[in-house]
Design an enzyme around this catalytic site. Structure first.
Site, mmCIF file in Angstrom:
data_model
loop_
_atom_site.group_PDB
_atom_site.id
_atom_site.type_symbol
_atom_site.label_atom_id
_atom_site.label_comp_id
_atom_site.label_asym_id
_atom_site.label_seq_id
_atom_site.Cartn_x
_atom_site.Cartn_y
_atom_site.Cartn_z
ATOM 1 N NE ARG A 1 8.026 -7.411 -7.391
ATOM 2 C CZ ARG A 1 6.854 -7.402 -7.029
ATOM 3 N NH1 ARG A 1 6.447 -8.653 -7.546
ATOM 4 N NH2 ARG A 1 6.575 -7.061 -6.690
ATOM 5 C CG ASP B 1 7.837 -0.761 2.349
ATOM 6 O OD1 ASP B 1 7.403 -0.441 1.684
ATOM 7 O OD2 ASP B 1 8.759 -2.106 2.119
ATOM 8 C CB THR C 1 4.499 0.089 -1.776
ATOM 9 O OG1 THR C 1 4.235 -1.847 -1.396
ATOM 10 C CG2 THR C 1 5.230 0.707 -1.293
ATOM 11 C CB ILE C 2 -0.248 -2.213 -0.082
ATOM 12 C CG1 ILE C 2 0.325 -3.975 -0.101
ATOM 13 C CG2 ILE C 2 -1.330 -2.242 -1.153
ATOM 14 C CD1 ILE C 2 -0.252 -4.921 0.554
ATOM 15 C CG ASP C 3 4.003 -4.003 1.466
ATOM 16 O OD1 ASP C 3 3.354 -5.047 2.021
ATOM 17 O OD2 ASP C 3 5.110 -4.886 1.371
ATOM 18 N N GLY D 1 7.568 1.389 -5.320
ATOM 19 C CA GLY D 1 8.742 0.657 -4.453
ATOM 20 C C GLY D 1 9.662 0.503 -4.067
ATOM 21 C CG ASP D 2 12.756 -1.020 -1.198
ATOM 22 O OD1 ASP D 2 11.520 -1.963 -2.264
ATOM 23 O OD2 ASP D 2 12.897 -1.134 -0.833
ATOM 24 N N GLY E 1 4.999 -4.329 -7.478
ATOM 25 C CA GLY E 1 3.887 -4.747 -7.073
ATOM 26 C C GLY E 1 2.688 -3.513 -7.631
ATOM 27 N NE ARG F 1 -7.783 14.361 -15.844
ATOM 28 C CZ ARG F 1 -9.014 14.037 -16.725
ATOM 29 N NH1 ARG F 1 -9.550 14.616 -14.506
ATOM 30 N NH2 ARG F 1 -9.871 13.470 -16.554
ATOM 31 C CB SER G 1 9.955 0.959 -8.833
ATOM 32 O OG SER G 1 9.219 -0.622 -8.936
ATOM 33 C CD GLU H 1 3.482 -11.069 2.063
ATOM 34 O OE1 GLU H 1 3.261 -12.601 0.963
ATOM 35 O OE2 GLU H 1 3.867 -10.306 2.282
ATOM 36 C CD GLN I 1 -3.622 -7.905 2.478
ATOM 37 O OE1 GLN I 1 -3.165 -8.056 3.111
ATOM 38 N NE2 GLN I 1 -3.276 -9.674 2.466
ATOM 39 N NE ARG I 2 0.111 -6.578 -5.515
ATOM 40 C CZ ARG I 2 0.719 -7.142 -5.448
ATOM 41 N NH1 ARG I 2 2.073 -7.394 -4.847
ATOM 42 N NH2 ARG I 2 0.801 -7.553 -6.427
ATOM 43 N NE ARG J 1 8.464 -9.645 -0.384
ATOM 44 C CZ ARG J 1 8.384 -9.191 -1.420
ATOM 45 N NH1 ARG J 1 8.411 -10.619 -2.009
ATOM 46 N NH2 ARG J 1 8.446 -8.482 -2.157
HETATM 47 O O1 F6P Z 1 3.043 -5.005 -2.707
HETATM 48 C C1 F6P Z 1 3.971 -5.023 -1.477
HETATM 49 C C2 F6P Z 1 3.461 -7.018 -1.459
HETATM 50 O O2 F6P Z 1 2.455 -6.622 -1.504
HETATM 51 C C3 F6P Z 1 4.395 -7.440 -0.335
HETATM 52 O O3 F6P Z 1 3.617 -7.232 1.421
HETATM 53 C C4 F6P Z 1 4.066 -9.133 -0.698
HETATM 54 O O4 F6P Z 1 5.036 -9.841 -0.012
HETATM 55 C C5 F6P Z 1 4.326 -9.137 -2.648
HETATM 56 O O5 F6P Z 1 4.311 -7.581 -2.820
HETATM 57 C C6 F6P Z 1 3.903 -9.755 -2.568
HETATM 58 O O6 F6P Z 1 4.113 -9.819 -4.169
HETATM 59 P P1 F6P Z 1 3.983 -10.851 -5.540
HETATM 60 O O7 F6P Z 1 3.337 -11.874 -5.233
HETATM 61 O O8 F6P Z 1 3.198 -9.476 -6.528
HETATM 62 O O9 F6P Z 1 5.710 -10.970 -6.198
#
Ligand code: F6P
Length: 327
Positions: free
Chosen positions: A75, A133, A129-131, A105-106, A14, A28, A108, A226, A259-260, A175
Protein backbone atom coordinates in the site's frame (compact mmCIF):
# COMPACT_ATOMS: atom_id res chain seq x y z
CA UNK A 1 -6.86 -0.16 -34.66
CA UNK A 2 -4.77 -0.94 -31.64
CA UNK A 3 -1.46 0.65 -30.81
CA UNK A 4 -1.09 -1.22 -27.55
CA UNK A 5 2.35 -2.82 -27.43
CA UNK A 6 3.48 -3.04 -23.84
CA UNK A 7 1.27 -3.67 -20.83
CA UNK A 8 2.32 -3.45 -17.19
CA UNK A 9 0.71 -5.67 -14.54
CA UNK A 10 0.80 -5.24 -10.78
CA UNK A 11 -0.85 -6.51 -7.61
CA UNK A 12 -1.72 -3.88 -5.02
CA UNK A 13 -3.26 -3.65 -1.53
CA UNK A 14 -4.09 -6.71 0.56
CA UNK A 15 -3.18 -9.91 -1.25
CA UNK A 16 -5.72 -12.61 -2.04
CA UNK A 17 -5.63 -16.16 -3.38
CA UNK A 18 -6.03 -16.08 -7.17
CA UNK A 19 -3.79 -13.06 -7.73
CA UNK A 20 -1.08 -15.29 -9.18
CA UNK A 21 -3.58 -16.94 -11.49
CA UNK A 22 -4.61 -13.45 -12.66
CA UNK A 23 -0.98 -12.40 -13.26
CA UNK A 24 -0.49 -15.59 -15.26
CA UNK A 25 -3.56 -14.87 -17.32
CA UNK A 26 -2.51 -11.28 -18.10
CA UNK A 27 1.01 -12.38 -19.04
CA UNK A 28 -0.16 -15.24 -21.25
CA UNK A 29 -2.86 -13.19 -22.94
CA UNK A 30 -0.18 -10.63 -23.79
CA UNK A 31 2.06 -13.41 -25.15
CA UNK A 32 -0.84 -14.85 -27.16
CA UNK A 33 -1.46 -11.47 -28.81
CA UNK A 34 2.28 -10.79 -29.19
CA UNK A 35 2.33 -7.89 -26.75
CA UNK A 36 5.13 -7.28 -24.31
CA UNK A 37 4.26 -7.66 -20.64
CA UNK A 38 6.10 -6.01 -17.77
CA UNK A 39 5.62 -7.21 -14.18
CA UNK A 40 5.69 -4.36 -11.67
CA UNK A 41 6.77 -5.37 -8.17
CA UNK A 42 5.10 -4.07 -4.96
CA UNK A 43 2.21 -2.31 -6.67
CA UNK A 44 2.34 1.45 -7.15
CA UNK A 45 5.44 1.72 -4.97
CA UNK A 46 7.30 -0.46 -7.48
CA UNK A 47 6.01 1.71 -10.31
CA UNK A 48 7.46 4.81 -8.60
CA UNK A 49 10.79 3.03 -8.08
CA UNK A 50 10.89 1.43 -11.53
CA UNK A 51 10.93 -2.07 -10.04
CA UNK A 52 10.12 -3.89 -13.28
CA UNK A 53 10.63 -7.31 -14.78
CA UNK A 54 9.90 -8.37 -18.32
CA UNK A 55 7.58 -11.40 -18.31
CA UNK A 56 6.90 -13.99 -20.97
CA UNK A 57 4.60 -17.00 -21.05
CA UNK A 58 7.20 -19.15 -19.30
CA UNK A 59 7.82 -16.76 -16.42
CA UNK A 60 4.41 -17.65 -15.00
CA UNK A 61 4.80 -21.44 -15.08
CA UNK A 62 3.38 -23.30 -12.06
CA UNK A 63 1.83 -20.35 -10.27
CA UNK A 64 -1.86 -20.92 -11.06
CA UNK A 65 -2.11 -22.98 -7.85
CA UNK A 66 -0.08 -20.69 -5.58
CA UNK A 67 -1.44 -18.32 -2.92
CA UNK A 68 0.00 -14.84 -2.38
CA UNK A 69 1.45 -12.91 -5.29
CA UNK A 70 4.79 -13.43 -7.04
CA UNK A 71 4.83 -9.70 -7.83
CA UNK A 72 4.46 -8.83 -4.09
CA UNK A 73 2.01 -6.24 -2.92
CA UNK A 74 2.10 -2.95 -1.05
CA UNK A 75 0.00 0.00 0.00
CA UNK A 76 1.97 3.00 -1.28
CA UNK A 77 1.69 6.27 0.70
CA UNK A 78 3.92 8.01 -1.85
CA UNK A 79 1.50 7.24 -4.68
CA UNK A 80 -1.18 9.19 -2.80
CA UNK A 81 0.81 12.38 -3.51
CA UNK A 82 0.92 14.15 -6.87
CA UNK A 83 4.71 14.06 -6.78
CA UNK A 84 4.69 10.28 -6.31
CA UNK A 85 2.25 9.78 -9.18
CA UNK A 86 4.30 12.07 -11.47
CA UNK A 87 7.38 9.98 -10.75
CA UNK A 88 5.37 6.83 -11.44
CA UNK A 89 4.19 8.22 -14.78
CA UNK A 90 7.75 9.16 -15.75
CA UNK A 91 8.89 5.60 -14.95
CA UNK A 92 6.01 4.13 -16.95
CA UNK A 93 6.94 6.26 -19.98
CA UNK A 94 10.64 5.49 -19.61
CA UNK A 95 9.75 1.78 -19.68
CA UNK A 96 7.51 2.33 -22.72
CA UNK A 97 4.33 1.12 -21.03
CA UNK A 98 1.10 1.76 -22.94
CA UNK A 99 -1.31 0.61 -20.23
CA UNK A 100 -1.60 -0.87 -16.75
CA UNK A 101 -3.56 -3.79 -15.34
CA UNK A 102 -4.06 -3.32 -11.59
CA UNK A 103 -5.11 -6.35 -9.57
CA UNK A 104 -6.39 -5.17 -6.18
CA UNK A 105 -9.23 -3.67 -4.17
CA UNK A 106 -11.05 -0.34 -4.12
CA UNK A 107 -8.11 1.62 -2.66
CA UNK A 108 -5.90 0.44 -5.52
CA UNK A 109 -8.61 1.26 -8.06
CA UNK A 110 -8.95 4.77 -6.67
CA UNK A 111 -5.20 5.30 -7.14
CA UNK A 112 -5.34 3.81 -10.64
CA UNK A 113 -8.21 6.07 -11.63
CA UNK A 114 -6.52 9.26 -10.43
CA UNK A 115 -3.31 8.20 -12.19
CA UNK A 116 -5.22 7.53 -15.39
CA UNK A 117 -7.09 10.86 -15.28
CA UNK A 118 -3.99 12.93 -14.53
CA UNK A 119 -1.92 11.38 -17.30
CA UNK A 120 -4.48 10.16 -19.82
CA UNK A 121 -3.02 6.70 -19.30
CA UNK A 122 -5.12 3.55 -19.94
CA UNK A 123 -5.81 1.36 -16.90
CA UNK A 124 -7.88 -1.74 -16.30
CA UNK A 125 -8.74 -3.20 -12.89
CA UNK A 126 -9.13 -6.80 -11.78
CA UNK A 127 -10.83 -7.15 -8.37
CA UNK A 128 -8.61 -9.05 -5.95
CA UNK A 129 -9.70 -9.08 -2.31
CA UNK A 130 -11.07 -11.73 0.01
CA UNK A 131 -13.75 -9.32 1.29
CA UNK A 132 -15.97 -9.45 -1.83
CA UNK A 133 -16.91 -5.82 -1.26
CA UNK A 134 -16.47 -4.35 -4.74
CA UNK A 135 -19.39 -2.98 -6.68
CA UNK A 136 -19.79 -4.29 -10.22
CA UNK A 137 -18.80 -7.89 -9.60
CA UNK A 138 -20.62 -10.62 -7.73
CA UNK A 139 -17.30 -12.25 -6.87
CA UNK A 140 -13.80 -10.93 -6.22
CA UNK A 141 -10.65 -13.04 -6.57
CA UNK A 142 -9.85 -14.87 -3.34
CA UNK A 143 -13.30 -14.66 -1.77
CA UNK A 144 -14.30 -18.23 -2.59
CA UNK A 145 -10.96 -19.58 -1.35
CA UNK A 146 -11.20 -17.57 1.88
CA UNK A 147 -14.72 -18.90 2.50
CA UNK A 148 -13.48 -22.45 2.13
CA UNK A 149 -10.53 -21.75 4.44
CA UNK A 150 -12.84 -20.28 7.09
CA UNK A 151 -15.38 -23.10 6.86
CA UNK A 152 -12.59 -25.65 7.18
CA UNK A 153 -11.22 -23.86 10.26
CA UNK A 154 -14.67 -23.61 11.90
CA UNK A 155 -15.34 -27.30 11.23
CA UNK A 156 -12.19 -28.08 13.20
CA UNK A 157 -13.13 -25.69 15.98
CA UNK A 158 -16.54 -27.38 16.10
CA UNK A 159 -14.85 -30.74 16.80
CA UNK A 160 -13.15 -29.46 19.92
CA UNK A 161 -16.11 -27.26 20.92
CA UNK A 162 -18.50 -30.19 20.98
CA UNK A 163 -16.01 -32.44 22.78
CA UNK A 164 -16.02 -29.97 25.69
CA UNK A 165 -19.56 -28.56 25.38
CA UNK A 166 -18.06 -25.13 24.80
CA UNK A 167 -19.05 -21.91 23.12
CA UNK A 168 -16.55 -20.43 20.67
CA UNK A 169 -16.40 -16.92 19.33
CA UNK A 170 -14.61 -17.11 15.98
CA UNK A 171 -13.41 -13.81 14.54
CA UNK A 172 -13.10 -13.63 10.77
CA UNK A 173 -11.89 -10.87 8.44
CA UNK A 174 -14.20 -8.15 7.21
CA UNK A 175 -13.38 -4.68 8.51
CA UNK A 176 -16.31 -3.06 6.72
CA UNK A 177 -18.34 -5.93 5.34
CA UNK A 178 -19.79 -9.17 6.70
CA UNK A 179 -19.70 -11.31 3.56
CA UNK A 180 -17.14 -13.77 4.89
CA UNK A 181 -18.81 -13.99 8.30
CA UNK A 182 -22.31 -14.49 6.90
CA UNK A 183 -21.49 -16.99 4.17
CA UNK A 184 -18.92 -19.02 6.09
CA UNK A 185 -21.19 -18.84 9.15
CA UNK A 186 -24.10 -20.35 7.26
CA UNK A 187 -21.77 -22.89 5.62
CA UNK A 188 -20.35 -23.99 8.95
CA UNK A 189 -23.69 -23.96 10.79
CA UNK A 190 -22.92 -21.11 13.21
CA UNK A 191 -25.48 -20.39 15.93
CA UNK A 192 -25.08 -16.64 15.55
CA UNK A 193 -23.33 -14.38 13.04
CA UNK A 194 -22.34 -10.81 13.94
CA UNK A 195 -21.62 -8.50 11.02
CA UNK A 196 -20.86 -4.79 10.45
CA UNK A 197 -24.04 -4.23 8.42
CA UNK A 198 -26.50 -5.10 11.20
CA UNK A 199 -26.55 -4.46 14.90
CA UNK A 200 -28.37 -7.44 16.35
CA UNK A 201 -27.56 -6.27 19.85
CA UNK A 202 -25.98 -8.19 22.68
CA UNK A 203 -29.34 -8.98 24.28
CA UNK A 204 -30.38 -10.94 21.25
CA UNK A 205 -27.10 -12.84 21.43
CA UNK A 206 -27.83 -13.86 25.02
CA UNK A 207 -31.39 -14.87 24.12
CA UNK A 208 -30.19 -16.91 21.22
CA UNK A 209 -27.57 -18.69 23.32
CA UNK A 210 -30.11 -19.44 26.04
CA UNK A 211 -32.47 -20.90 23.45
CA UNK A 212 -29.69 -22.92 21.90
CA UNK A 213 -28.74 -24.45 25.26
CA UNK A 214 -32.38 -25.13 26.17
CA UNK A 215 -32.98 -26.88 22.84
CA UNK A 216 -30.26 -29.39 23.67
CA UNK A 217 -27.30 -28.16 21.60
CA UNK A 218 -24.01 -29.31 23.05
CA UNK A 219 -21.74 -26.69 21.50
CA UNK A 220 -22.10 -23.28 19.94
CA UNK A 221 -20.17 -21.30 17.37
CA UNK A 222 -20.65 -17.55 17.03
CA UNK A 223 -18.94 -16.07 13.98
CA UNK A 224 -17.94 -12.43 14.41
CA UNK A 225 -16.70 -10.16 11.60
CA UNK A 226 -13.81 -7.88 12.63
CA UNK A 227 -15.97 -4.82 12.04
CA UNK A 228 -19.02 -6.12 13.95
CA UNK A 229 -21.46 -3.38 15.00
CA UNK A 230 -21.85 -4.36 18.65
CA UNK A 231 -18.63 -2.37 19.08
CA UNK A 232 -17.13 -5.11 21.25
CA UNK A 233 -14.28 -7.26 20.10
CA UNK A 234 -14.44 -11.04 20.49
CA UNK A 235 -12.67 -10.97 23.86
CA UNK A 236 -15.13 -8.42 25.25
CA UNK A 237 -18.00 -10.51 23.91
CA UNK A 238 -16.56 -13.54 25.70
CA UNK A 239 -16.44 -11.60 29.01
CA UNK A 240 -19.97 -10.36 28.49
CA UNK A 241 -21.41 -13.81 27.85
CA UNK A 242 -19.48 -15.38 30.73
CA UNK A 243 -20.78 -12.67 33.07
CA UNK A 244 -24.38 -13.14 31.97
CA UNK A 245 -24.54 -16.85 31.19
CA UNK A 246 -22.21 -18.57 33.67
CA UNK A 247 -23.36 -21.98 32.42
CA UNK A 248 -21.33 -21.38 29.25
CA UNK A 249 -17.63 -22.13 29.05
CA UNK A 250 -16.33 -19.75 26.39
CA UNK A 251 -13.25 -19.73 24.18
CA UNK A 252 -12.11 -17.35 21.45
CA UNK A 253 -10.41 -18.07 18.15
CA UNK A 254 -9.16 -15.26 15.89
CA UNK A 255 -8.49 -16.68 12.44
CA UNK A 256 -6.52 -13.64 11.19
CA UNK A 257 -4.31 -13.57 8.14
CA UNK A 258 -4.42 -17.31 7.46
CA UNK A 259 -7.68 -16.38 5.68
CA UNK A 260 -5.69 -14.51 3.04
CA UNK A 261 -3.32 -17.37 2.24
CA UNK A 262 -3.47 -20.79 0.65
CA UNK A 263 -3.90 -22.36 -2.73
CA UNK A 264 -6.79 -20.77 -4.66
CA UNK A 265 -9.98 -22.76 -5.22
CA UNK A 266 -10.88 -23.93 -8.71
CA UNK A 267 -13.48 -21.14 -8.88
CA UNK A 268 -10.88 -18.46 -8.14
CA UNK A 269 -8.40 -19.91 -10.66
CA UNK A 270 -10.95 -20.00 -13.46
CA UNK A 271 -12.30 -16.55 -12.58
CA UNK A 272 -8.76 -15.13 -12.58
CA UNK A 273 -8.03 -16.70 -15.95
CA UNK A 274 -11.19 -15.26 -17.47
CA UNK A 275 -10.66 -11.81 -15.96
CA UNK A 276 -7.04 -11.56 -17.16
CA UNK A 277 -8.03 -12.31 -20.75
CA UNK A 278 -10.83 -9.74 -20.62
CA UNK A 279 -8.56 -7.07 -19.11
CA UNK A 280 -5.89 -7.34 -21.81
CA UNK A 281 -8.30 -7.71 -24.72
CA UNK A 282 -10.35 -4.73 -23.52
CA UNK A 283 -7.21 -2.58 -23.45
CA UNK A 284 -6.44 -3.78 -26.98
CA UNK A 285 -9.90 -2.62 -28.02
CA UNK A 286 -9.03 0.86 -26.75
CA UNK A 287 -11.06 0.67 -23.54
CA UNK A 288 -9.75 2.25 -20.36
CA UNK A 289 -10.81 2.98 -16.80
CA UNK A 290 -12.86 -0.16 -16.32
CA UNK A 291 -12.86 -2.99 -13.84
CA UNK A 292 -13.45 -6.52 -15.07
CA UNK A 293 -16.21 -8.23 -13.11
CA UNK A 294 -18.49 -11.23 -13.19
CA UNK A 295 -22.31 -10.98 -13.19
CA UNK A 296 -24.63 -13.95 -13.68
CA UNK A 297 -21.69 -16.11 -14.83
CA UNK A 298 -20.75 -13.59 -17.56
CA UNK A 299 -17.53 -11.59 -17.57
CA UNK A 300 -18.43 -7.90 -17.79
CA UNK A 301 -16.85 -4.45 -17.56
CA UNK A 302 -17.81 -1.89 -14.93
CA UNK A 303 -16.56 1.72 -15.08
CA UNK A 304 -13.82 2.10 -12.45
CA UNK A 305 -15.47 5.09 -10.78
CA UNK A 306 -18.64 3.06 -10.23
CA UNK A 307 -16.62 0.14 -8.89
CA UNK A 308 -14.97 2.50 -6.41
CA UNK A 309 -18.01 4.55 -5.37
CA UNK A 310 -20.79 1.95 -5.62
CA UNK A 311 -21.97 0.22 -2.45
CA UNK A 312 -22.37 -3.52 -2.22
CA UNK A 313 -25.23 -4.84 -0.10
CA UNK A 314 -25.20 -7.71 2.33
CA UNK A 315 -27.46 -10.56 1.27
CA UNK A 316 -30.56 -9.96 3.44
CA UNK A 317 -32.17 -13.19 2.33
CA UNK A 318 -29.12 -15.11 3.53
CA UNK A 319 -29.47 -13.45 6.95
CA UNK A 320 -33.02 -14.82 7.06
CA UNK A 321 -31.82 -18.25 5.97
CA UNK A 322 -29.23 -18.14 8.74
CA UNK A 323 -31.94 -17.30 11.30
CA UNK A 324 -34.03 -20.25 10.16
CA UNK A 325 -31.03 -22.59 10.23
CA UNK A 326 -30.34 -21.80 13.88
CA UNK A 327 -33.79 -23.01 14.96
O1 F6P B 1 -7.94 -7.87 2.39
C1 F6P B 1 -8.91 -7.18 3.11
C2 F6P B 1 -8.70 -7.42 4.56
O2 F6P B 1 -8.56 -8.79 4.64
C3 F6P B 1 -9.73 -6.96 5.57
O3 F6P B 1 -10.81 -7.81 5.78
C4 F6P B 1 -8.87 -6.79 6.79
O4 F6P B 1 -9.44 -5.95 7.73
C5 F6P B 1 -7.63 -6.24 6.22
O5 F6P B 1 -7.50 -6.81 4.94
C6 F6P B 1 -6.38 -6.43 7.02
O6 F6P B 1 -5.29 -6.16 6.20
P1 F6P B 1 -3.83 -5.75 6.65
O7 F6P B 1 -3.52 -6.52 7.87
O8 F6P B 1 -3.01 -6.11 5.47
O9 F6P B 1 -3.87 -4.29 6.89
Amino acid sequence: MNKMQKIGVMTSGGDSPGMNAAIRSVVRTCAYHELECIGIYRGFQGLIEGDFKSMDARSVNNIVNKGGTILKSARSKEFMTRKGRDTAFAKAKEQGLDALVVIGGDGSFTGAMIFSDENDFPVMGIPGTIDNDIYGTSSTLGYDTALNTVVDAIDKIRDTASSHNRLFFVEVMGRDVGNIALNAGVGAGAEEILIPEENLGKDRLLESLKRSRASGKSSSIVVVAEGDKTGDNVFELKDYVEANLPEYEVRVSVLGHMQRGGSPSCWDRVLASRMGVKAVESLMEGKSNYMVGIQDTKIVLCPLDQAVKGKTDIDKELIRVSDIMTT
